[in-house]
Design a protein around this motif. Structure first.
Motif, mmCIF file in Angstrom:
data_model
loop_
_atom_site.group_PDB
_atom_site.id
_atom_site.type_symbol
_atom_site.label_atom_id
_atom_site.label_comp_id
_atom_site.label_asym_id
_atom_site.label_seq_id
_atom_site.Cartn_x
_atom_site.Cartn_y
_atom_site.Cartn_z
ATOM 1 N N PHE A 190 -10.643 -0.933 -9.478
ATOM 2 C CA PHE A 190 -10.298 0.102 -9.517
ATOM 3 C C PHE A 190 -10.657 -0.058 -7.299
ATOM 4 O O PHE A 190 -11.341 -0.767 -6.806
ATOM 5 C CB PHE A 190 -11.667 1.157 -9.083
ATOM 6 C CG PHE A 190 -11.069 2.473 -8.185
ATOM 7 C CD1 PHE A 190 -9.333 3.263 -8.109
ATOM 8 C CD2 PHE A 190 -12.048 2.581 -7.550
ATOM 9 C CE1 PHE A 190 -9.656 4.566 -7.660
ATOM 10 C CE2 PHE A 190 -11.756 3.897 -6.060
ATOM 11 C CZ PHE A 190 -9.958 4.781 -6.951
ATOM 12 N N THR A 191 -9.208 0.195 -6.822
ATOM 13 C CA THR A 191 -9.639 0.281 -5.044
ATOM 14 C C THR A 191 -9.401 1.046 -5.122
ATOM 15 O O THR A 191 -8.145 2.092 -5.638
ATOM 16 C CB THR A 191 -9.054 -0.989 -5.004
ATOM 17 O OG1 THR A 191 -7.475 -1.073 -4.675
ATOM 18 C CG2 THR A 191 -9.530 -2.426 -5.159
ATOM 19 N N LEU A 192 -10.024 1.903 -3.869
ATOM 20 C CA LEU A 192 -9.448 3.078 -2.589
ATOM 21 C C LEU A 192 -7.670 2.908 -2.884
ATOM 22 O O LEU A 192 -7.623 2.226 -1.864
ATOM 23 C CB LEU A 192 -9.732 3.290 -2.023
ATOM 24 C CG LEU A 192 -11.915 3.732 -1.920
ATOM 25 C CD1 LEU A 192 -12.092 4.202 -0.909
ATOM 26 C CD2 LEU A 192 -10.884 5.789 -2.742
ATOM 27 N N PRO A 193 -7.057 3.696 -2.893
ATOM 28 C CA PRO A 193 -5.443 3.710 -2.229
ATOM 29 C C PRO A 193 -5.382 4.541 -0.804
ATOM 30 O O PRO A 193 -6.442 4.719 -0.620
ATOM 31 C CB PRO A 193 -4.210 4.835 -3.109
ATOM 32 C CG PRO A 193 -5.638 5.088 -4.584
ATOM 33 C CD PRO A 193 -7.045 4.589 -3.486
ATOM 34 N N ALA A 194 -4.510 3.556 -0.387
ATOM 35 C CA ALA A 194 -3.483 4.112 0.840
ATOM 36 C C ALA A 194 -2.492 4.015 1.372
ATOM 37 O O ALA A 194 -1.408 3.273 0.102
ATOM 38 C CB ALA A 194 -4.059 2.044 1.745
ATOM 39 N N ASP A 195 -1.912 4.093 2.188
ATOM 40 C CA ASP A 195 -0.882 4.779 2.728
ATOM 41 C C ASP A 195 -0.145 3.350 3.851
ATOM 42 O O ASP A 195 -0.812 3.194 4.228
ATOM 43 C CB ASP A 195 -0.418 6.159 3.733
ATOM 44 C CG ASP A 195 -1.017 7.083 3.042
ATOM 45 O OD1 ASP A 195 -0.647 7.677 2.003
ATOM 46 O OD2 ASP A 195 -1.288 8.373 4.065
ATOM 47 N N THR A 196 0.666 2.714 3.060
ATOM 48 C CA THR A 196 1.059 2.265 3.494
ATOM 49 C C THR A 196 2.810 1.824 2.929
ATOM 50 O O THR A 196 3.437 2.042 2.299
ATOM 51 C CB THR A 196 0.579 0.351 2.854
ATOM 52 O OG1 THR A 196 -0.884 0.351 2.636
ATOM 53 C CG2 THR A 196 0.754 -0.908 3.157
ATOM 54 N N ALA A 197 3.712 1.435 4.061
ATOM 55 C CA ALA A 197 5.068 1.124 4.134
ATOM 56 C C ALA A 197 5.367 0.644 2.864
ATOM 57 O O ALA A 197 4.601 -0.713 2.524
ATOM 58 C CB ALA A 197 5.605 0.469 4.779
ATOM 59 N N ALA A 198 6.421 0.997 2.134
ATOM 60 C CA ALA A 198 6.615 0.715 0.713
ATOM 61 C C ALA A 198 7.369 -1.609 0.921
ATOM 62 O O ALA A 198 8.372 -1.358 1.952
ATOM 63 C CB ALA A 198 7.900 1.273 0.175
ATOM 64 N N PRO A 199 7.199 -2.153 -0.104
ATOM 65 C CA PRO A 199 7.445 -3.600 0.604
ATOM 66 C C PRO A 199 9.154 -3.576 0.106
ATOM 67 O O PRO A 199 9.765 -2.295 -0.921
ATOM 68 C CB PRO A 199 6.788 -4.057 -0.725
ATOM 69 C CG PRO A 199 6.185 -3.350 -1.564
ATOM 70 C CD PRO A 199 6.533 -1.615 -1.150
ATOM 71 N N ALA A 200 9.946 -4.415 0.647
ATOM 72 C CA ALA A 200 11.258 -4.850 0.276
ATOM 73 C C ALA A 200 11.558 -5.216 -1.526
ATOM 74 O O ALA A 200 10.123 -6.386 -1.194
ATOM 75 C CB ALA A 200 11.984 -5.216 0.857
#
Length: 311
Positions: free
Chosen positions: A160-170
């Motif tokens: 497990f790692t903490l989720p993060a808000d990140t731009a979705a990749p193409a």
């Protein structure tokens, strides 16, 4: 008011790790996964009760332990289209204690292993939130049902790692080729003990025992054991031609062979050299008598229970 996040709008990336538990940094251009029936459990584990003796009557808090993530998804069992080129799902299968052997321009073979098991990193982007699973390993099932596309179902477990808000990749999904329907014309070989049978369904479960092991000094997801099982439903025959009851009584070990695809670069061949017949079942479909057969792939040679060869 914030816009809703759509579940179907997801990007799944998977890349094998060079060092266990270290993010392999998969990219949408090279490591995108085209799957369906996706289930993500991002924060599995346990909650330790505090059981504190305190004034009054109220609930105690808990402490989260044994945190890990689970991902289940199914992909098409399709070849790359070029003999000797690994399929798009190859890296996922390698994370299930399976070795990949490439013979350039000729074949790609997958076989079970015990030592040298690989692990992978999963990145899943849903609605702008990225979930990351490290040190991921799992188990898989090959599924071939008549008049359906062949599939591989993966059950993966990672740290497990903490989720993060990140731009979705193409993502580039061009390496995922269209599958061939399992049929009389597309699946020319299905034999048990050298006898050709009329098959309705067939499944090989790798049966990996996947266990998170969290200790001081090391947190890992391990594959600690295996128990493969092959199951199929076939049309019954006269016992003089094929007798699964006698085979089960005698604990007979027989070869199982399945070949799907007929054109070079699009052929997948599953081989179980010594599979032990277990007690058969009896059923019917469309008024036709059928046998439900279970066979246990045995290892006549070390790690020789089964092989999948793409040519």
């Amino acid at each position: 008011m914030a816009a809703p996040m759509y579940w179907r709008d997801k990007r799944i990336l998977f890349k094998l790790e060079g060092t266990y538990g270290t993010d392999a940094a998969p990219t949408g251009a090279a490591n995108a996964i085209l799957g369906f029936d996706v289930t993500l459990k991002p924060m599995e584990g346990q909650d330790q009760e505090r059981d504190l003796e305190q004034p009054g009557m109220s609930a105690n808090g808990t402490i989260p332990l044994d945190l890990h993530s689970k991902l289940t998804l199914t992909v098409d069992l399709s070849t790359s289209g070029a003999a000797g080129t690994a399929p798009a799902w190859g890296s996922l299968l390698r994370a299930c204690a399976v070795a990949e052997t490439i013979t350039a321009g000729t074949s790609v073979e997958y076989t079970p292993i015990v030592n040298g098991q690989e692990s992978g990193t999963v990145h899943i982007s849903i609605g702008g939130t990225r979930y990351v699973m490290l040190g991921t390993r799992g188990t898989a099932e090959f599924m071939l049902d008549a008049q359906a596309t062949p599939k591989i179902k993966f059950d993966l477990t990672g740290l497990f790692t903490l989720p993060a808000d990140t731009a979705a990749p193409a993502v580039d999904l061009a390496s995922w080729t269209e599958p061939l329907v399992v049929s009389h014309n597309n699946t020319p070989v299905f034999t048990i003990g050298g006898t050709a049978l009329v098959m309705k369904t067939a499944k090989l479960a790798l049966g990996n025992k996947v266990e998170p092991r969290f200790l001081v000094g090391a947190e890992r997801v391990l594959i600690t054991d295996k128990s493969e099982l092959f199951e199929t439903t076939v049309e019954a025959q006269q016992l003089a031609a094929f007798n699964p009851f006698q085979m089960a009584m005698a604990m007979t070990q027989v070869p199982v062979a399945v070949t799907h695809g007929t054109e070079a670069g699009k052929i997948a061949s599953l081989s179980l050299p010594t599979a032990q017949m277990q007690r058969p079942g009896l059923s019917q479909s469309q008024g036709i008598k059928e046998w439900s057969l279970r066979l246990v792939p045995r290892a006549a040679t070390e790690n020789g229970q089964w092989s999948m060869t793409l040519t």
